[in-house]
Design a protein around this motif. Structure first.
Motif, PDB file in Angstrom:
ATOM      1  N   GLY A 290       0.846  -0.993  -0.275  1.00  0.00           N
ATOM      2  CA  GLY A 290       0.213   0.193  -0.083  1.00  0.00           C
ATOM      3  C   GLY A 290       0.991   0.966   0.429  1.00  0.00           C
ATOM      4  O   GLY A 290       0.273   2.239   0.267  1.00  0.00           O
ATOM      5  N   THR A 291       1.851   1.078  -0.258  1.00  0.00           N
ATOM      6  CA  THR A 291       3.289   2.399  -0.407  1.00  0.00           C
ATOM      7  C   THR A 291       3.714   2.616  -1.231  1.00  0.00           C
ATOM      8  O   THR A 291       4.695   1.676  -2.176  1.00  0.00           O
ATOM      9  N   GLU A 292       4.038   3.408  -2.110  1.00  0.00           N
ATOM     10  CA  GLU A 292       4.007   3.682  -3.280  1.00  0.00           C
ATOM     11  C   GLU A 292       5.339   4.811  -3.196  1.00  0.00           C
ATOM     12  O   GLU A 292       5.027   6.262  -2.378  1.00  0.00           O
ATOM     13  N   GLY A 293       6.990   4.954  -3.434  1.00  0.00           N
ATOM     14  CA  GLY A 293       7.845   5.134  -3.844  1.00  0.00           C
ATOM     15  C   GLY A 293       8.369   5.921  -4.272  1.00  0.00           C
ATOM     16  O   GLY A 293       8.008   5.770  -5.238  1.00  0.00           O
ATOM     17  N   GLY A 294       9.541   6.840  -4.066  1.00  0.00           N
ATOM     18  CA  GLY A 294      10.005   7.307  -5.521  1.00  0.00           C
ATOM     19  C   GLY A 294      11.163   5.815  -5.745  1.00  0.00           C
ATOM     20  O   GLY A 294      11.081   5.165  -5.434  1.00  0.00           O
ATOM     21  N   PRO A 295      11.357   6.365  -7.072  1.00  0.00           N
ATOM     22  CA  PRO A 295      12.406   5.485  -7.066  1.00  0.00           C
ATOM     23  C   PRO A 295      13.766   4.978  -6.660  1.00  0.00           C
ATOM     24  O   PRO A 295      13.873   3.533  -6.785  1.00  0.00           O
ATOM     25  N   MET A 296      14.611   5.798  -6.541  1.00  0.00           N
ATOM     26  CA  MET A 296      15.475   5.754  -5.926  1.00  0.00           C
ATOM     27  C   MET A 296      15.765   6.546  -3.789  1.00  0.00           C
ATOM     28  O   MET A 296      14.814   7.084  -4.119  1.00  0.00           O
ATOM     29  N   PHE A 297      16.172   5.744  -3.576  1.00  0.00           N
ATOM     30  CA  PHE A 297      16.188   6.277  -2.118  1.00  0.00           C
ATOM     31  C   PHE A 297      17.707   7.145  -1.758  1.00  0.00           C
ATOM     32  O   PHE A 297      17.244   8.589  -1.569  1.00  0.00           O
ATOM     33  N   LEU A 298      18.384   7.411  -2.147  1.00  0.00           N
ATOM     34  CA  LEU A 298      19.634   7.712  -3.301  1.00  0.00           C
ATOM     35  C   LEU A 298      20.406   7.374  -4.193  1.00  0.00           C
ATOM     36  O   LEU A 298      20.882   6.756  -4.909  1.00  0.00           O
ATOM     37  N   LYS A 299      20.390   8.781  -4.896  1.00  0.00           N
ATOM     38  CA  LYS A 299      20.891   8.472  -5.894  1.00  0.00           C
ATOM     39  C   LYS A 299      22.182   8.016  -6.549  1.00  0.00           C
ATOM     40  O   LYS A 299      23.025   8.984  -5.182  1.00  0.00           O
ATOM     41  N   ARG A 300      22.393   7.783  -6.969  1.00  0.00           N
ATOM     42  CA  ARG A 300      23.976   6.902  -7.615  1.00  0.00           C
ATOM     43  C   ARG A 300      25.247   8.754  -7.437  1.00  0.00           C
ATOM     44  O   ARG A 300      24.988   9.283  -8.408  1.00  0.00           O
ATOM     45  N   MET A 301      26.271   8.243  -6.682  1.00  0.00           N
ATOM     46  CA  MET A 301      26.814  10.073  -6.210  1.00  0.00           C
ATOM     47  C   MET A 301      28.040   9.063  -4.803  1.00  0.00           C
ATOM     48  O   MET A 301      27.866   7.694  -4.124  1.00  0.00           O
ATOM     49  N   ARG A 302      28.978   9.498  -4.964  1.00  0.00           N
ATOM     50  CA  ARG A 302      29.817   9.479  -3.463  1.00  0.00           C
ATOM     51  C   ARG A 302      29.032  10.300  -2.444  1.00  0.00           C
ATOM     52  O   ARG A 302      29.007  11.511  -2.069  1.00  0.00           O
ATOM     53  N   LEU A 303      29.198   9.423  -1.820  1.00  0.00           N
ATOM     54  CA  LEU A 303      28.296   9.713  -0.607  1.00  0.00           C
ATOM     55  C   LEU A 303      29.210  10.231   0.984  1.00  0.00           C
ATOM     56  O   LEU A 303      30.119   9.402   1.422  1.00  0.00           O
ATOM     57  N   PRO A 304      29.403  11.547   1.116  1.00  0.00           N
ATOM     58  CA  PRO A 304      30.442  11.544   2.496  1.00  0.00           C
ATOM     59  C   PRO A 304      30.391  11.352   3.432  1.00  0.00           C
ATOM     60  O   PRO A 304      29.309  11.175   3.789  1.00  0.00           O
ATOM     61  N   ARG A 305      31.237  12.188   4.421  1.00  0.00           N
ATOM     62  CA  ARG A 305      31.089  10.785   5.501  1.00  0.00           C
ATOM     63  C   ARG A 305      30.337  11.734   6.645  1.00  0.00           C
ATOM     64  O   ARG A 305      29.008  11.680   7.337  1.00  0.00           O
TER      65      ARG A 305
END
Length: 762
Positions: A290-305
């Protein structure tokens, strides 16, 4: 000299190939003779005249040439070239063959590299490209190829097509085999190639020519260099891309958002790309959540600490990003303020960390839940089907309830594939059964119960006697047979009989009829012993007997002393089956089933005076199958033929004569099977076959085929061929052999291994 036609060009050459004069359109023979005479007088050399019909010609195809090779005239398409490679043999000591025949498909292969300058990249001035140089010995041509590397971004493959290549600064000389060797540099069309290695064929060929081939030279990128401590190592993205392209680390985790209003626990899937150190995060939604979310939680990228507050507000220099060393089970990632906990990873990621970092502990972490809150999609109720209405089977009705479109029920195809009939391996367990009820007439009825392992179905057939008043044949059609006393009209299918319930002595209730399994065929017994069924596992049965004797006081001593007198006086190690079974029943009482008794008797079989050859019985079963399939039943005529062929009345015939008689009487046996049958028949001192043994071997009416024993099958074949259900004598003979045979008493006591109890008690 013959008449020279008009419009013929000419070349006058010396013996060393120099051109003295050339011209065209010779008019007559006198002109040619005058030219040759003058040239010989002036140069004092032998000359040759070459004519060419080239004027007005448009097709320049190769003219076929006849030549003699090994005293055989052959039509060739090449002229004999000059062998420019030094030879190990002197002239006239080796066969005179053209180069294109001697060195056909002989290729020298060298490994080399060259440097390509890069003007568009600041990180490096050049790159090294590895190539393979092929030298074709038949015509001295060279080909250069670069092995293809996936996603290299370079145009690879054939760099220089096959051709003869000039030496640098020379228009007459070409590269030869003497110019190629390890450590040398060759220049092809302005590119300098450094040869570092060659294959074994090239090394052996050059060594035979007397050329020394040095050891291989390591590639430039494999040479160890001491790092410069003064310079900061630069990042090499292109090299990293080539080494780790399409290599992704996958982790599983969650983000706990239950502190916010209507917050839940989000199941996440984290992908770390080793090629460029980027991360992408996907959210996994359960079906029908019953939940419709976006295609990505986090788009591909360099994730800073971490992102300081001033950088978040005003911007600033980039911070360090997450690396593979920061990811592990139990680690917490700061995804722009959201805390993502890693709980598990896939097998490839575990292997990567095991090789790279030496980690061995990969224990998954559970998802923490507080009271009254659950993970997204975990509180879904299991789908309940309506109760079965009695129409069709359970699988068919359930499939129609799951979908509107009618579909056939899904069967276990893999089980059918592995348990279907394959040759003599029928994967069908056959048992003889009796009907148990209060009617005395039913006590004489005899049934065959078949269990089909491919789909767990059971079929019941009746073997009736003549004038018994009962019609034989199919008693119950093949179907799943459910256990007694279960509810049928329920959503889930009730339990049914399995192959574990099929053993001698068990009682089956099939459609309110109670059957007792009284015997089994050889295939069923052997199949259950090989696959270690509980009722046919000899170690388990022996352990049960051993524990029972140990639990009783002086049990083993009394057991051995009481039944030691039952062994045969002339064969001390043998005991009749009846006495052995009585001894086991006294100590085990009701703890052992009939099938377990049967397994122990078969395992310690020791028949007196019966030495049946397992190979003979197996071949006899195969011969019976072929004769039955070919509808052959002419033993009387064969017996007359044997008596007619045995003129001396000795009762023996040679092997070749007996083979002729069998072929003359049209036995439907192939050559191999007939030879095997003749080998197992009894022979006299002169290797002649006994005719009586042959007739006994082919007597399937008074002496039916009985399948092999357990010991025989261990030596010859794993499963016995199937026998028709109409042969009631099979079951009678099986029961007779079980009840009237002998058991190896010494082998039973040896495997029981309880002799230490006698010493302790004494």
């Amino acid at each position: 000299m013959d008449k020279i036609p008009d419009q013929i060009g000419y070349l006058i050459l010396t013996e060393d190939g120099a051109v003295l004069e050339s011209g065209g359109e010779l008019e007559n023979d006198e002109r040619v003779a005058t030219i040759i005479t003058d040239l010989i007088t002036l140069s004092n050399k032998s000359v040759s005249l070459v004519l060419s019909n080239m004027i007005g010609k448009k097709n320049f195809g190769v003219r076929p040439i006849f030549t003699t090779i090994d005293k055989v005239n052959m039509l060739v398409d090449k002229t004999e070239g000059v062998n420019r490679v030094p030879s190990l043999y002197c002239r006239k000591q080796a066969p005179e063959l053209p180069t294109w025949i001697i060195y056909d498909k002989h290729i020298l292969r060298f490994q080399a590299f060259f440097q390509q300058t890069l003007h568009e990249m600041r990180s490096a001035s050049h790159i090294l490209r590895k190539v393979d140089i092929f030298f074709f010995l038949e015509d001295g041509t060279i080909k250069v190829m670069e092995p293809k590397t996936e996603n290299s971004g370079l145009s690879q493959g054939t760099l220089i097509s096959r051709q003869r290549i000039h030496l640098p600064f020379s228009s007459d000389l070409y590269y030869d085999v003497l110019d190629l060797n390890i450590g040398r540099e060759v220049t092809f069309f302005g590119k300098v190639f450094k040869i570092v290695n060659c294959d074994n064929f090239s090394r052996v060929f050059l060594n035979r020519l007397g050329i020394n081939v040095p050891d291989p030279i390591p590639w430039p990128d494999a040479i160890e260099r001491t790092p410069d401590s003064d310079r900061v190592p630069k990042h090499r993205p292109f090299r990293q891309f080539l080494d780790f392209d399409r290599q992704v680390l996958r982790f599983y985790g969650y983000w706990d958002d239950r502190e916010s209003e209507f917050g839940v626990v989000h199941n996440l899937e984290i992908h770390y790309f080793l090629a460029d150190d980027t991360i992408e995060i996907k959210e996994v939604y359960p079906p029908n959540s019953g939940t419709e979310g976006g295609p990505m939680f986090l788009k591909r990228m360099r994730l800073p600490r971490n992102i300081p507050a001033q950088i978040q507000m005003t911007g600033g220099p980039p911070t360090s990003s997450y690396s593979p060393g920061d990811l592990s089970i139990g680690a917490v990632l700061n995804v722009f303020g959201r805390k993502v906990v890693l709980t598990d990873c896939d097998p490839y990621t575990k292997e990567y960390y095991r090789i790279t970092y030496g980690f061995d502990a990969f224990t998954p972490l559970p998802i923490s839940h507080n009271e009254g809150t659950e993970c997204l999609g975990t509180n879904m109720a299991e789908r309940q089907l309506p109760p079965w209405n009695g129409y069709g089977s359970y699988d068919d009705s359930a499939e129609n309830c799951r979908t509107i479109e009618p579909k056939a029920p899904h069967k276990d195809f893999m089980k059918f594939l592995h348990k279907d009939r394959v040759g003599f391996n029928s994967h069908t367990l056959r048992f003889a059964a009796r009907l148990i009820n209060d009617n005395p007439e039913d006590a004489r009825r005899y049934f065959i119960i078949k269990y089909f392992l491919c789909d767990d179905t059971i079929g019941v057939f009746e073997l009736c006697e003549r004038n018994s008043g009962f019609k034989g044949g199919k008693f119950f059609r093949r179907d799943k047979m459910y256990l007694p006393g279960v509810e049928f009209f329920v959503p889930k299918e009730p339990p049914s009989y399995t192959d574990k319930d099929m053993w001698v002595g068990n009682e089956l209730v099939i459609n309110k009829h109670r059957f007792r399994l009284v015997a089994a065929d050889e295939y069923a017994l052997r199949y259950m012993e090989v696959n270690e069924y509980p009722m046919a596992n000899v170690p388990l049965i022996m352990d049960k007997i051993r524990r029972t004797l140990v639990s009783q006081e002086n049990g083993y001593k009394n057991f051995v002393a009481k039944y030691m007198e039952a062994v045969l006086p002339y064969q001390k190690e043998l005991m009749p089956v009846r006495c052995f079974k009585q001894a086991l029943k006294e100590i085990m009482c009701e703890k052992m089933t009939e099938h377990e008794f049967l397994t122990i008797i078969r395992h310690f079989r020791g028949d007196l005076g019966k030495e049946r050859s397992p190979r003979r019985e197996m071949i006899r079963s195969l011969v019976f199958t072929e004769l039955t399939r070919g509808l052959w039943d002419d033993r009387e005529r064969l017996c007359e033929g044997l008596k007619h062929a045995d003129e001396a009345g000795c009762g023996v015939l040679p092997v070749h004569r007996l083979r002729q008689l069998l072929r003359a009487h049209r036995l439907p046996l192939n050559v191999d099977l007939m030879d095997c049958m003749l080998q197992v028949l009894q022979k006299d001192e002169n290797c002649n076959i006994l005719c009586d043994d042959l007739m006994s071997f082919l007597d399937f009416q008074t002496r039916p085929v009985f399948n092999l024993t357990e010991d025989d099958y261990q030596k010859v074949v794993r499963h016995a061929p199937p026998v028709k259900d109409t042969e009631c004598k099979l079951w009678a003979e099986a029961e007779t052999l079980i009840h009237e045979g002998f058991v190896n008493w010494n082998a039973f006591l040896c495997q029981l291994n309880l002799e230490h109890l006698v010493k302790d008690e004494s």
